[in-house]
Design a protein around this motif. Sequence first.
Motif, PDB file in Angstrom:
ATOM      1  N   SER A 104       0.844  -1.199   0.000  1.00 44.29           N
ATOM      2  CA  SER A 104       0.000   0.000   0.000  1.00 44.29           C
ATOM      3  C   SER A 104       0.879   1.248   0.000  1.00 44.29           C
ATOM      4  CB  SER A 104      -0.938  -0.011   1.203  1.00 44.29           C
ATOM      5  OG  SER A 104      -0.237   0.289   2.377  1.00 44.29           O
ATOM      6  N   TRP A 145       3.690   1.597  -1.693  1.00 48.57           N
ATOM      7  CA  TRP A 145       4.059   1.892  -3.076  1.00 48.57           C
ATOM      8  C   TRP A 145       2.860   2.359  -3.893  1.00 48.57           C
ATOM      9  CZ3 TRP A 145       8.580   3.321  -3.948  1.00 48.57           C
ATOM     10  CH2 TRP A 145       9.654   2.774  -3.246  1.00 48.57           C
ATOM     11  N   ASN A 146       1.700   1.798  -3.567  1.00 50.50           N
ATOM     12  CA  ASN A 146       0.474   2.295  -4.205  1.00 50.50           C
ATOM     13  C   ASN A 146       0.324   3.783  -3.963  1.00 50.50           C
ATOM     14  OD1 ASN A 146      -0.572   0.164  -5.497  1.00 50.50           O
ATOM     15  ND2 ASN A 146      -2.018  -0.422  -3.882  1.00 50.50           N
ATOM     16  N   ASN A 147       0.544   4.124  -2.697  1.00 52.22           N
ATOM     17  CA  ASN A 147       0.398   5.499  -2.271  1.00 52.22           C
ATOM     18  C   ASN A 147       1.389   6.395  -3.008  1.00 52.22           C
ATOM     19  OD1 ASN A 147      -0.623   7.518  -0.820  1.00 52.22           O
ATOM     20  ND2 ASN A 147      -0.054   6.726   1.202  1.00 52.22           N
ATOM     21  N   SER A 167       2.870   5.835  -5.902  1.00 50.06           N
ATOM     22  CA  SER A 167       2.582   5.985  -7.330  1.00 50.06           C
ATOM     23  C   SER A 167       1.349   6.868  -7.534  1.00 50.06           C
ATOM     24  CB  SER A 167       2.392   4.622  -7.990  1.00 50.06           C
ATOM     25  OG  SER A 167       1.122   4.109  -7.684  1.00 50.06           O
ATOM     26  N   TYR A 168       0.389   6.775  -6.590  1.00 53.51           N
ATOM     27  CA  TYR A 168      -0.797   7.624  -6.670  1.00 53.51           C
ATOM     28  C   TYR A 168      -0.405   9.093  -6.554  1.00 53.51           C
ATOM     29  CZ  TYR A 168      -4.913  10.021  -4.740  1.00 53.51           C
ATOM     30  OH  TYR A 168      -5.923  10.915  -4.482  1.00 53.51           O
ATOM     31  N   ASN A 169       0.430   9.375  -5.558  1.00 51.10           N
ATOM     32  CA  ASN A 169       0.837  10.759  -5.363  1.00 51.10           C
ATOM     33  C   ASN A 169       1.744  11.253  -6.478  1.00 51.10           C
ATOM     34  OD1 ASN A 169      -0.385  11.894  -2.984  1.00 51.10           O
ATOM     35  ND2 ASN A 169       0.607  10.228  -1.894  1.00 51.10           N
ATOM     36  N   ARG A 209       1.476  10.530  -9.519  1.00 55.90           N
ATOM     37  CA  ARG A 209       0.631  10.958 -10.634  1.00 55.90           C
ATOM     38  C   ARG A 209      -0.035  12.301 -10.334  1.00 55.90           C
ATOM     39  NH1 ARG A 209      -3.019   6.963 -10.514  1.00 55.90           N
ATOM     40  NH2 ARG A 209      -1.633   5.456  -9.573  1.00 55.90           N
ATOM     41  N   ARG A 210      -0.344  12.522  -9.050  1.00 56.06           N
ATOM     42  CA  ARG A 210      -1.028  13.773  -8.715  1.00 56.06           C
ATOM     43  C   ARG A 210      -0.090  14.969  -8.688  1.00 56.06           C
ATOM     44  NH1 ARG A 210      -5.704  14.059  -4.632  1.00 56.06           N
ATOM     45  NH2 ARG A 210      -5.004  16.156  -5.014  1.00 56.06           N
ATOM     46  N   TYR A 211       1.177  14.722  -8.371  1.00 54.81           N
ATOM     47  CA  TYR A 211       2.090  15.843  -8.219  1.00 54.81           C
ATOM     48  C   TYR A 211       3.295  15.679  -9.152  1.00 54.81           C
ATOM     49  CZ  TYR A 211      -0.731  16.432  -4.029  1.00 54.81           C
ATOM     50  OH  TYR A 211      -1.773  16.583  -3.170  1.00 54.81           O
ATOM     51  N   ALA A 268       0.852  16.158  -0.313  1.00 58.04           N
ATOM     52  CA  ALA A 268       0.628  14.713  -0.320  1.00 58.04           C
ATOM     53  C   ALA A 268       0.430  14.187   1.093  1.00 58.04           C
ATOM     54  CB  ALA A 268       1.802  14.004  -0.980  1.00 58.04           C
ATOM     55  N   ARG A 306      -6.610  14.832  -0.560  1.00 54.66           N
ATOM     56  CA  ARG A 306      -6.992  13.650  -1.336  1.00 54.66           C
ATOM     57  C   ARG A 306      -8.502  13.596  -1.495  1.00 54.66           C
ATOM     58  NH1 ARG A 306      -3.993   9.564   2.435  1.00 54.66           N
ATOM     59  NH2 ARG A 306      -2.230  10.929   2.736  1.00 54.66           N
TER      60      ARG A 306
END
Lengths: 286, 327, 322
Positions: free
Chosen positions: A8, A10-12, A14-16, A18-20, A279, A285
């Motif tokens: 989770s 690394w998920n987090n 990669s999610y961030n 993409r956002r930043y 982030a 979020r």
Amino acid sequence: MSATISHSFWNNVSYNARRYPLGVAGGIIMIVFVLAAIFASAVAPLDPFNTNAKASLAAPGPVYLMGADMMGRDVFSRLIHGARVSLAVALGATIIGSGIGCAVGLACGYIGGWFDLLVQRVTEVMQALPLLVMALVITASLGPSLRNTIVAIAIPLIPTVARVIRSNVLSLREMPYVEAAKATGMSEWRIAIIHVLPNTLAPLIVLATAQLGSTILTEASLSFLGLGVPEPYPSWGRMLSESAAEYVRTAPWLVIYPGLAISLVVFGSNLLGDALRDALDPRQRD
Amino acid sequence: MAPVLEVSGLSTVFHTRRGLVRAVQDVSFSVNAGETLAIVGESGCGKTITALSLMRLIPQPPGEIVSGSVKVDGTDLLKLSEPEMRKMRGSKIAMIFQEPMTALNPLMTVGKQIAEMVMLHDGASKQVARDRAVEMLHHVRIPEPARRAREYPHQMSGGMRQRAMIAMALACKPKVLVADEPTTALDVTIQAQILDLIGDLQKEFGTAVVLITHDLGVVAEVAQRVVVMYAGRKVEEAAVGDLFAHPLHPYPRGLLGSIPRVGSARGLDVSPDERLREITGMVPALNDLPPGCAFAPRCSLADAKCHAQVPPFELKQPDHFAACWQA
Amino acid sequence: MEQTPLVEVSGLRKFFPIRKGLLRRTVGNVRAVDGVSFSINAGETLGLVGESGCGKSTVGRTVLRLIEPSAGSIKINGNDITAVGKQDLRALRRQMQIVFQDPFSSLNPRIKAGEIVGEPLKVHGVGDRGEREAKVADLFRLVGLRPAQMNNYPHQFSGGQRQRVSIARALALDPGFIVADEPVSALDVSIQAQVINLLMDLQRDRKLSYLFISHNLAVVEHISHRVAVMYLGRIVEYADKTALFAKPLHPYTEALLAAVPLPDPALKRTKHRVEGDVPSPINPPSGCHFHPRCPYAEARCRVEAPVLRDVGVGRQVACHLR
């Protein structure tokens, strides 16, 4: 268990990421510089200390990628080695200064009373002196070395951070969620760690990234005055300040490249800092 | 008698990152001189945006008044240029806000702020304007008005500041006063004083008042007509007696059932342990409204038609309008 | 009604020093709470009403020793919580909790709702991780939230839902006594009803005692069994709900009731206003604090402070004239 956590995590990330995208750019800049500093000997094409009278003030070319200085040393190699000093000073001083400042601010906000009053007056006196003057006094008394330079630059950072954190803590302590935590019987110490400290993160990150740049420049000034990291070890600040007045017209590469390196680090850390601040805030979020 | 304020088909939207927010949709109403019209609803129903639209104080962008007209004495405010509108604000249509502390300039004495208004709109000389300011403060029953005129907003209590703001709003005798939650931040005893004051001044000056509030008690007390808004639209409009006696739309009906009342003191039928009637669920987000009636998801009477089509706002009984398929 | 009260407060005082100058010398006191006594039985709600600055919120916080009282005793279940040390107080906190007014600032924005509600369990070492999670899920259901929402952050909830999270946190340790400080004042009317009903259902099912602090007389009348009216740090009237609202005795209570706008246009109210503002608690008026605004005030009221005295069964009023 740990597998799911890191998953989770690394998920987090990669999610961030993409956002930043700007934050990622800042992160990449910082990583490149840090790697260059760590593996300086392997990355640098030439010996940064090797003087060559024939190459004095050589313009950038195939051998001296960014030119050579008055003593014929390769600017590119010196920049890479200089990253060690400059990043160590910048990150070291910022982390130490912000860390201690944060602890002092937290203590002031929490303990209050005479302790707070005393610390406040001391920080006011410290703030009345310019950053450079304080650092000068400290290095002059400790003697020039990398460690002393970091300490000398870190100490003047403490009051600013401490004051910002203190005022933040004072307002956070009044928040109903802090009172609610108190009402559940949570100890003051745990409240400070769980409820107060994380909410001071945003101003702390902004402050720290802003200070990163000024620490590099302070180091440059100290080195220029012979109180920074001793010769012949290169630092960006000194490379810049040594050549600024004399060679800016005749050999501008001596000024441009160190200046560029400093600007890039300041820029990168600001981008990274802004993205981190957002982030780490769950309100951003959705 | 022609109404002083005529609003018709007013629609205001906000262009946001999360899409188009229809804050006010097709809102019409009119107010006569000396009359009070209340616009009631919960947070996010569009009542404050309606008020700001009347004053043309919508931040633009992201806001935009997309259609409709706002006529004061026959002049359509939405057709005026910004300089012309600036002349209207204060002189023809004025506004008072919930929190006077933020609406008054903290660095200027209260008297000077009122005098500035008078000088700007009536072209009065400095001395005349100053006298007018003191006179207005006296009018809003501030004791020792001459001394108070030299005070700064922070030196006054909340009730006093609200009086000062009313004095400023009415200094140029506007035709229309828009009052956005004027007493919400005040204590009840002070609220009562301020409501009385607004009522008395309105009678004296013949001002048409648009009162924006969430408090049904305040509505019952001071308004003659009521517009109920929900999710940006009007859902019901009637004379105040009609609306409270037999509300047609399930939303105002639910609201009236959900408020506890100070009752037994006046011999009203209030059994102490009665559960309050709840309106289940919550107000929908304005950028994500359901396709049919916006209230349908919370409505116990809703059927397939309610979920599919927006009900028209129409006359249901003499002088009593509602937007509901079931009423 | 002959039972020992769950909560017994007597002679509660809280003065906030006003400090000035470099040495922070005390130059005066804000007498926020000035000799307040009351008791609450198990399963009972005491409504505490008054206008801003009357000290009602300070009472709520002082009763839980979130603020240290200047004087007075507070007994909860027979234990005087003013007499115990910090460690013992922490253990006693299981019996008393608080719900705040502002649904936005009462939850830490950086912590998930499930963790917020589970925090008190963790602090007191209740159960293991799994048991705590199960208990938090139960609490979520109890207050009308879905256990799936445990993973949401506070900003993802609406105002009413946040207040439910606050209530769940307060209930986590099964306290007998809850201070509810304006719990519905920041909510929309239709959401207020939901939260009031929830509080009343919980009281019925769990025999909770509430100190319900509010400026909204209608809400207080609805939820309370007994009511205390405060003015400038003192209780001026203390009575059974029905009696108080049927016939207020203190002129201030009378004025408060007369000022509440009623949601019924058919009722033509008599204009019966008190003049003036609430005076500052730093320098309250002499004698009866209410005398400058009181329409009935006599010479005596200006000099002599009336004491709260019994006038009939379970009814007290602090007025020379009633």
